[in-house]
Scaffold this active site. Structure first.
Site, PDB file in Angstrom:
ATOM      1  N   ARG A 298     -46.029  15.695 -16.378  1.00 12.07           N
ATOM      2  CA  ARG A 298     -44.677  15.354 -16.814  1.00 12.07           C
ATOM      3  C   ARG A 298     -43.629  15.965 -15.882  1.00 12.07           C
ATOM      4  O   ARG A 298     -42.624  15.326 -15.547  1.00 12.07           O
ATOM      5  CB  ARG A 298     -44.453  15.853 -18.245  1.00 12.07           C
ATOM      6  CG  ARG A 298     -43.083  15.507 -18.839  1.00 12.07           C
ATOM      7  CD  ARG A 298     -42.964  16.002 -20.276  1.00 12.07           C
ATOM      8  NE  ARG A 298     -41.684  15.652 -20.862  1.00 12.07           N
ATOM      9  CZ  ARG A 298     -41.395  14.479 -21.428  1.00 12.07           C
ATOM     10  NH1 ARG A 298     -42.324  13.532 -21.444  1.00 12.07           N
ATOM     11  NH2 ARG A 298     -40.216  14.234 -21.955  1.00 12.07           N
TER      12      ARG A 298
ATOM     13  N   ASN B 171     -35.134  17.589 -20.148  1.00 11.19           N
ATOM     14  CA  ASN B 171     -36.023  18.632 -19.633  1.00 11.19           C
ATOM     15  C   ASN B 171     -36.075  19.895 -20.481  1.00 11.19           C
ATOM     16  O   ASN B 171     -37.110  20.561 -20.554  1.00 11.19           O
ATOM     17  CB  ASN B 171     -35.593  19.039 -18.215  1.00 11.19           C
ATOM     18  CG  ASN B 171     -35.741  17.917 -17.220  1.00 11.19           C
ATOM     19  OD1 ASN B 171     -36.549  17.005 -17.399  1.00 11.19           O
ATOM     20  ND2 ASN B 171     -34.955  17.961 -16.149  1.00 11.19           N
TER      21      ASN B 171
ATOM     22  N   GLY C 160     -35.529  11.825  -6.149  1.00 10.07           N
ATOM     23  CA  GLY C 160     -36.759  11.835  -5.371  1.00 10.07           C
ATOM     24  C   GLY C 160     -37.640  13.043  -5.617  1.00 10.07           C
ATOM     25  O   GLY C 160     -37.265  14.003  -6.295  1.00 10.07           O
TER      26      GLY C 160
ATOM     27  N   SER D 193     -36.610  19.631  -6.908  1.00 10.91           N
ATOM     28  CA  SER D 193     -35.316  20.087  -7.427  1.00 10.91           C
ATOM     29  C   SER D 193     -35.439  20.572  -8.869  1.00 10.91           C
ATOM     30  O   SER D 193     -34.692  21.461  -9.294  1.00 10.91           O
ATOM     31  CB  SER D 193     -34.271  18.966  -7.337  1.00 10.91           C
ATOM     32  OG  SER D 193     -34.695  17.800  -8.030  1.00 10.91           O
TER      33      SER D 193
ATOM     34  N   PRO E 107     -35.776   8.057 -18.433  1.00  9.69           N
ATOM     35  CA  PRO E 107     -35.839   7.263 -19.664  1.00  9.69           C
ATOM     36  C   PRO E 107     -36.163   8.134 -20.864  1.00  9.69           C
ATOM     37  O   PRO E 107     -36.921   9.103 -20.759  1.00  9.69           O
ATOM     38  CB  PRO E 107     -36.955   6.253 -19.375  1.00  9.69           C
ATOM     39  CG  PRO E 107     -37.762   6.866 -18.284  1.00  9.69           C
ATOM     40  CD  PRO E 107     -36.820   7.676 -17.466  1.00  9.69           C
TER      41      PRO E 107
ATOM     42  N   HIS F 128     -49.081   9.124 -21.312  1.00  5.58           N
ATOM     43  CA  HIS F 128     -48.941   9.574 -22.697  1.00  5.58           C
ATOM     44  C   HIS F 128     -50.265   9.556 -23.452  1.00  5.58           C
ATOM     45  O   HIS F 128     -50.286   9.777 -24.666  1.00  5.58           O
ATOM     46  CB  HIS F 128     -47.905   8.716 -23.423  1.00  5.58           C
ATOM     47  CG  HIS F 128     -46.501   9.063 -23.062  1.00  5.58           C
ATOM     48  ND1 HIS F 128     -45.412   8.342 -23.493  1.00  5.58           N
ATOM     49  CD2 HIS F 128     -45.999  10.069 -22.303  1.00  5.58           C
ATOM     50  CE1 HIS F 128     -44.305   8.880 -23.005  1.00  5.58           C
ATOM     51  NE2 HIS F 128     -44.634   9.928 -22.283  1.00  5.58           N
TER      52      HIS F 128
ATOM     53  N   HIS G 181     -40.662  13.950 -13.910  1.00  7.31           N
ATOM     54  CA  HIS G 181     -39.257  14.303 -14.106  1.00  7.31           C
ATOM     55  C   HIS G 181     -38.604  14.776 -12.804  1.00  7.31           C
ATOM     56  O   HIS G 181     -37.390  14.668 -12.663  1.00  7.31           O
ATOM     57  CB  HIS G 181     -39.127  15.370 -15.195  1.00  7.31           C
ATOM     58  CG  HIS G 181     -39.193  14.798 -16.581  1.00  7.31           C
ATOM     59  ND1 HIS G 181     -38.326  15.160 -17.586  1.00  7.31           N
ATOM     60  CD2 HIS G 181     -40.015  13.865 -17.128  1.00  7.31           C
ATOM     61  CE1 HIS G 181     -38.614  14.482 -18.697  1.00  7.31           C
ATOM     62  NE2 HIS G 181     -39.648  13.698 -18.439  1.00  7.31           N
ATOM     63  N   ASP G 182     -39.404  15.294 -11.889  1.00  6.51           N
ATOM     64  CA  ASP G 182     -38.861  15.655 -10.583  1.00  6.51           C
ATOM     65  C   ASP G 182     -38.568  14.401  -9.762  1.00  6.51           C
ATOM     66  O   ASP G 182     -37.461  14.221  -9.237  1.00  6.51           O
ATOM     67  CB  ASP G 182     -39.837  16.556  -9.826  1.00  6.51           C
ATOM     68  CG  ASP G 182     -39.291  16.979  -8.473  1.00  6.51           C
ATOM     69  OD1 ASP G 182     -38.108  17.376  -8.406  1.00  6.51           O
ATOM     70  OD2 ASP G 182     -40.037  16.924  -7.480  1.00  6.51           O
TER      71      ASP G 182
END
Length: 323
Positions: A67, A99, A77, A81, A168, A198, A71-72
């Site tokens: 995950r 997050n 990109g 970060s 999303p 998931h 999310h990164d």
């Protein structure tokens, strides 16, 4: 019969690895399969050992690392970060809405980074470590493997506002999902395959409460089961497995759940709700090899979203802060 089935699975995994390599050749974004072959030849074994230790201690951590990578990559990109801590003068992505209460495992990446630095100082980016860790997390939970293209560099900045806007949410419609993945260069098929992540992990009550109390397209028995640990008010942090069948195994049960109207999130069930992805969900539910092959190829493409390369960014010495 069991031996024959096992042999078929091995052959399928070998074929999907080749397919992922071919897909990555077109989507590598300037990355390379041999980027660290001379500079840090042991990096992949170091990362896998670190992930294996974390997953052995807590299987859920495999889903958490996967995950984190997603999310990164979806926020400016695959540039690590998401790993940057907030400072007095800098607000990063860790406390963005999507997050703050759902991304975990930062300490696992920290530990792996420390081992990599001890082996080859100032050489391997946090972004590449995260990409490798996501692949190994999936594989260690019983899922496929794929060739990870390397050479990413780390961002010197992050954006909480972009994290809030680009990820999303659990209440997203199918149209929103298709658009948001499309904005990252990923097809609707990629989106449906990647959603299969998931099949592992757990979710907080707050993210699925509306689904189990208000959605119409939900199995009543399943809704009642989840309501037992997720009351109408309070208990936001209570956890439930996203996959009701095999929550710690990376398999195609997620799609079988959707066909039984047992998707935990509204966004999950949108993939099988009389829309454009119904046919693909049916195929994945009956063909695990097709799902894992598509998932591996989609992960290669996702891992090539806007990487920093060459002289862009930096190779952080500490994943939590810029050099």
């Amino acid at each position: 019969m069991a031996k024959s089935a096992a042999s078929s699975v091995v052959r399928c995994l070998q074929l999907l690895t080749v397919a992922a390599v071919l897909a990555g050749a077109a989507a590598g974004g300037g990355l390379s399969t041999s980027f660290y072959s001379k500079k840090c030849p042991d990096v992949q074994s170091i990362v896998r050992a670190g992930v294996a230790s974390a997953v052995a201690a807590e299987k859920r951590m495999g889903a958490s690392i996967l995950r984190m990578f997603f999310h990164d990559c979806f926020v400016n990109g695959c540039d690590a970060s998401i790993l940057l801590d907030d400072t007095a003068t800098f607000t990063g992505e860790k406390n963005a809405g999507p997050n703050a209460n759902s991304v975990r495992g930062y300490e696992v990446i920290d530990a792996i980074k420390a081992r990599v630095e001890a082996s080859c100082n100032a050489t391997v980016s946090c972004a590449d470590i995260l990409a490798l860790a996501a692949r190994d997390a999936v594989n260690l939970l019983g899922g496929p493997s794929w060739t990870v293209y390397l050479g990413r560099r780390d961002a010197r900045t992050a954006s909480q506002s972009d994290a809030n806007a680009n990820l999303p949410g659990p209440g997203s419609s199918l149209a929103t999902l298709v658009t948001m993945f499309g904005n990252k260069g990923l097809s609707a098929r990629d989106m449906t395959a990647l959603s299969g992540a998931h099949t592992v992990g757990q979710a907080r009550c707050a993210t699925f409460r509306n689904r189990i109390y208000n959605d119409g397209n939900i199995n009543a028995t399943f809704a009642s089961l989840r309501q037992q640990t997720c009351p109408l008010a309070g208990g936001d942090a209570a956890l439930a497995p996203i996959d009701v069948q095999t929550p710690e195994a990376f398999d195609n049960a997620y799609y079988k759940n959707l066909m039984a109207r047992q998707g935990l999130f509204h966004s999950d069930q949108e993939l099988f709700n009389g829309g454009s992805q119904d046919a693909l969900v049916k195929k994945y539910s009956g063909n695990a090899a097709m799902f894992t092959a598509d998932f591996a190829k989609a992960m290669v493409r996702m891992g090539a979203i806007s990487p920093l390369t060459a002289t862009q960014g930096e190779v952080r010495l500490d994943c939590r802060k810029v050099n």
